[in-house]
Design a protein around this motif. Structure first.
Motif, PDB file in Angstrom:
ATOM      1  N   ALA A 419     -13.747   9.949  14.586  1.00  0.00           N
ATOM      2  CA  ALA A 419     -15.095   9.392  14.733  1.00  0.00           C
ATOM      3  C   ALA A 419     -15.407   8.449  13.569  1.00  0.00           C
ATOM      4  CB  ALA A 419     -16.122  10.513  14.797  1.00  0.00           C
ATOM      5  N   LYS A 420     -15.017   8.823  12.376  1.00  0.00           N
ATOM      6  CA  LYS A 420     -15.233   7.953  11.219  1.00  0.00           C
ATOM      7  C   LYS A 420     -14.369   6.702  11.313  1.00  0.00           C
ATOM      8  CE  LYS A 420     -16.892  11.335   7.858  1.00  0.00           C
ATOM      9  NZ  LYS A 420     -16.710  11.962   6.531  1.00  0.00           N
ATOM     10  N   MET A 421     -13.190   6.841  11.894  1.00  0.00           N
ATOM     11  CA  MET A 421     -12.328   5.684  12.087  1.00  0.00           C
ATOM     12  C   MET A 421     -13.016   4.671  13.003  1.00  0.00           C
ATOM     13  SD  MET A 421      -8.436   5.661  13.599  1.00  0.00           S
ATOM     14  CE  MET A 421      -8.063   7.097  12.616  1.00  0.00           C
ATOM     15  N   LEU A 422     -13.654   5.179  14.059  1.00  0.00           N
ATOM     16  CA  LEU A 422     -14.389   4.304  14.967  1.00  0.00           C
ATOM     17  C   LEU A 422     -15.574   3.660  14.254  1.00  0.00           C
ATOM     18  CD1 LEU A 422     -15.030   3.177  17.789  1.00  0.00           C
ATOM     19  CD2 LEU A 422     -16.266   5.303  18.253  1.00  0.00           C
ATOM     20  N   ALA A 423     -16.303   4.442  13.469  1.00  0.00           N
ATOM     21  CA  ALA A 423     -17.489   3.930  12.780  1.00  0.00           C
ATOM     22  C   ALA A 423     -17.143   2.872  11.740  1.00  0.00           C
ATOM     23  CB  ALA A 423     -18.226   5.095  12.115  1.00  0.00           C
ATOM     24  N   GLN A 424     -15.970   2.993  11.145  1.00  0.00           N
ATOM     25  CA  GLN A 424     -15.601   2.084  10.069  1.00  0.00           C
ATOM     26  C   GLN A 424     -14.802   0.880  10.542  1.00  0.00           C
ATOM     27  OE1 GLN A 424     -13.489   4.746   7.478  1.00  0.00           O
ATOM     28  NE2 GLN A 424     -15.319   5.954   6.992  1.00  0.00           N
ATOM     29  N   ASP A 425     -14.533   0.813  11.830  1.00  0.00           N
ATOM     30  CA  ASP A 425     -13.725  -0.293  12.335  1.00  0.00           C
ATOM     31  C   ASP A 425     -14.442  -1.618  12.098  1.00  0.00           C
ATOM     32  OD1 ASP A 425     -11.422  -1.299  13.959  1.00  0.00           O
ATOM     33  OD2 ASP A 425     -13.091  -1.992  15.187  1.00  0.00           O
ATOM     34  N   THR A 426     -13.825  -2.506  11.378  1.00  0.00           N
ATOM     35  CA  THR A 426     -14.488  -3.757  10.991  1.00  0.00           C
ATOM     36  C   THR A 426     -14.545  -4.766  12.128  1.00  0.00           C
ATOM     37  OG1 THR A 426     -12.367  -4.580  10.139  1.00  0.00           O
ATOM     38  CG2 THR A 426     -13.846  -3.495   8.576  1.00  0.00           C
ATOM     39  N   GLU A 427     -13.596  -4.690  13.055  1.00  0.00           N
ATOM     40  CA  GLU A 427     -13.579  -5.669  14.141  1.00  0.00           C
ATOM     41  C   GLU A 427     -14.669  -5.380  15.167  1.00  0.00           C
ATOM     42  OE1 GLU A 427     -10.659  -7.188  17.740  1.00  0.00           O
ATOM     43  OE2 GLU A 427      -9.806  -6.208  15.977  1.00  0.00           O
TER      44      GLU A 427
END
Length: 575
Positions: A419-427
């Motif tokens: 979930a954090k990976m999704l939230a931090q995705d810059t693109e």
């Protein structure tokens, strides 16, 4: 029952991080395991992974209803936060095809199937076919190639399309499945009248869809389906009646093909000819009163009773299954939804109980719902998270909460780390995280007017005896503090919302935030205190554990599916 093939900006670039972890079963487990699979993502990614994961084809029947390349946008309806407007709309999918990305897929096809690549390349170089049509055919060809690889030798494939592209698609399918494995072009009369002339189009009204039917080989499953005889037919052909009131018609006992077909030749009731049955069988039928000779020298006839008739065998013109009407109990508010009767005919014809059914453009899940009801295993994929959300709700509404226990969901974060990976995705940006939280986890609606801090990210609705109330949602993917809660309270008051849900990660919640939220008081209905907190802080961690906010009678943003029974043991969703 569609999902666009144009990859959405949101979520897709990082979907590979959590769409296919070790959740996929081994091949032998898949065939014997009751688990069903629902994938969020581009079906090409799903197909590639399935092809790479299983050494043997394992799907018995594939039905797809992909976009028709109509260049229309299709919306679904939601409860609106604007009281003046009863419904809000959000685009479910765009029925159009990318003219940019198809060249990459065309190059990929060169390594998979040189003939397919060369034909599509010829199309691309001609001026007689538009670039959007070539994009359509390329993206379809790429996916059809993988579908063919996943289909068992005994399997069947149905492609639902319209007459504008059916001839191109048949060419592709002839190349992929083999010209000799084409079975039928089924014409479905989806409506009775359609006056295109009123819209300025100089053409006959288009009232049909096309369904292309192929098999992997001659050794395919085919269970003949029948339709009831109509009254006109019965009156015309079942003219005779026994003493007990049983209606019958007289049928031919002669053998089509005669000696060439190996039929027996003998004398029966004074008539010498090739017969349909053996002499012993004919004598038994005569003794049972099933064969009559109207006069000496007449060819004997067989009594065919109306109450023993299965009906008329289904042909390749399907005009007995109508479209879903606006007031239909099946209607879920999803565009292009197909009637369950259509899918039931296909599934019953080309599969048996326990077989694996797949729909890689599953939309609102009609294929899945029917497969579940008539005891087939299934897998579905759709590129729209709205479609996946609707399918989950449809299954629960139709078959009960127990349906959740044998469905494995792929394509969304399954833990806090992803979930954090999704939230931090810059693109993709923070709105990808917002859509996941609001529309997937909370079953709400993202605010179409995306605003900076000081607004709200989404909403839910609930119905009281007299009014419809709104609950605002705020999502935060980074650090938060008590100031964020105070600002959210101000937004709630300004919008005159009944309550607010503040979503953040569990490791960012402070005691001051909880205290400030509690100080906002309780939700009131008609001036009465419900005892439920007006501002509720719920963490992503909680939502992943299936915990939900405490709110009165939350309305669904989608229409509720009709309750039905399903065969087999109780089933379920997340595993």
């Amino acid at each position: 029952m569609k999902g666009t093939l144009v990859r959405p900006v949101i979520l897709l670039s990082i979907i590979s991080h959590f769409i296919f972890p070790s959740a996929l079963l081994k091949f032998d487990e898949y065939e014997n395991h009751p688990m069903n699979h629902l994938y969020f993502g581009d079906c090409l990614d799903v197909l590639k992974e399935l092809h790479n994961s299983y050494p043997e084809p394992f799907i018995d029947l594939i039905y797809i209803d992909p976009p028709f390349n109509s260049k229309r946008n299709y919306n679904v309806l939601f409860e609106s936060i604007d009281v003046k407007d009863a419904n809000a709309q959000k685009q479910a999918f765009a029925d159009t095809w990318s003219n940019v990305s198809y060249m990459d897929e065309l190059h990929m096809l060169a390594d998979l199937d040189k003939d397919l690549h060369d034909v599509l390349q010829v199309f691309d170089k001609t001026n007689s076919i538009s670039h959007s049509a070539v994009a359509y055919l390329t993206t379809m060809a790429h996916r059809l190639w993988y579908m063919h690889k996943l289909l068992k030798d005994t399997g069947s494939f149905y492609l639902h399309c319209d007459p504008t592209m059916s001839h191109y698609l048949k060419l592709l399918c002839d190349m992929i499945f083999g010209e000799g494995n084409f079975r039928n072009e089924i014409t479905w009369q989806r409506t009775n009248t359609h006056n295109d002339a009123k819209q300025g189009r100089k053409a006959y009204g288009n009232v049909i869809d096309i369904i292309l039917f192929y098999t992997k080989s001659d050794n395919c499953t085919f269970n003949q389906q029948y339709v009831p005889l109509n009254e006109t037919y019965i009156k015309s052909f079942y003219k005779f009646e026994d003493e007990d009131g049983r209606k019958y018609q007289l049928g031919d006992l002669g053998a089509p093909g005669g000696e060439e077909k190996g039929n027996p030749y003998y004398e029966f009731l004074g008539i010498n000819k090739f017969w349909r049955y053996s002499k012993d069988r004919m004598q038994k039928l005569f003794e049972e009163g099933r064969i009559i000779q109207t006069k000496p020298g007449a060819v004997p006839r067989l009594k065919r009773y109306l109450d023993e008739s299965k009906g008329n065998a289904v042909q390749n013109l399907w005009n007995d299954i109508g479209p879903l009407q606006a007031n239909s109990k099946e209607k879920l508010g999803y565009p292009t939804q197909k009637p369950e009767a259509l899918l039931e005919r296909i599934i019953r014809t080309s599969s048996n109980e326990g077989d694996v059914i797949a729909d890689f453009f599953c939309g609102c899940g009609t294929t899945i719902s029917v497969a579940q009801r008539i005891n087939r295993k299934w897998l579905g994929a759709d590129i729209s998270h709205l479609a996946v959300r609707l399918i989950l709700k449809r299954l629960i509404d139709t078959y009960g909460e127990g349906v959740k226990h044998n469905v494995k969901l792929h394509g969304f974060p399954k833990d806090v780390a992803s979930a954090k990976m999704l939230a931090q995705d810059t693109e993709n940006g923070r709105f990808g995280f917002q859509e996941w939280v609001i529309e997937v986890l909370l079953h709400g609606v993202v605010n179409p007017k995306k605003t900076a801090d000081g607004g709200y990210d989404g909403y839910l609705t609930y119905q009281t005896d007299k009014t419809k109330e709104f609950v605002l949602i705020e999502t935060k993917s980074g650090n938060v503090n008590v100031k964020n809660i105070r600002e959210f309270v101000q937004v709630i008051d300004k919008q005159k919302a009944a309550a607010g849900i503040f979503v953040c990660f569990g490791d960012t919640v402070t005691k001051e935030m909880l205290k400030e939220a509690k100080a906002a008081g309780h939700i009131k209905i008609g001036g009465m205190d419900t005892g439920l907190d007006k501002i509720q802080i719920i963490t992503v961690d909680d939502l992943l554990d299936a915990k939900q906010p405490q709110l009165p009678n939350i309305s669904s943003t989608f229409k509720k599916a009709q309750k039905k029974e399903t065969k087999g043991s109780s089933y379920g969703l997340f595993d």
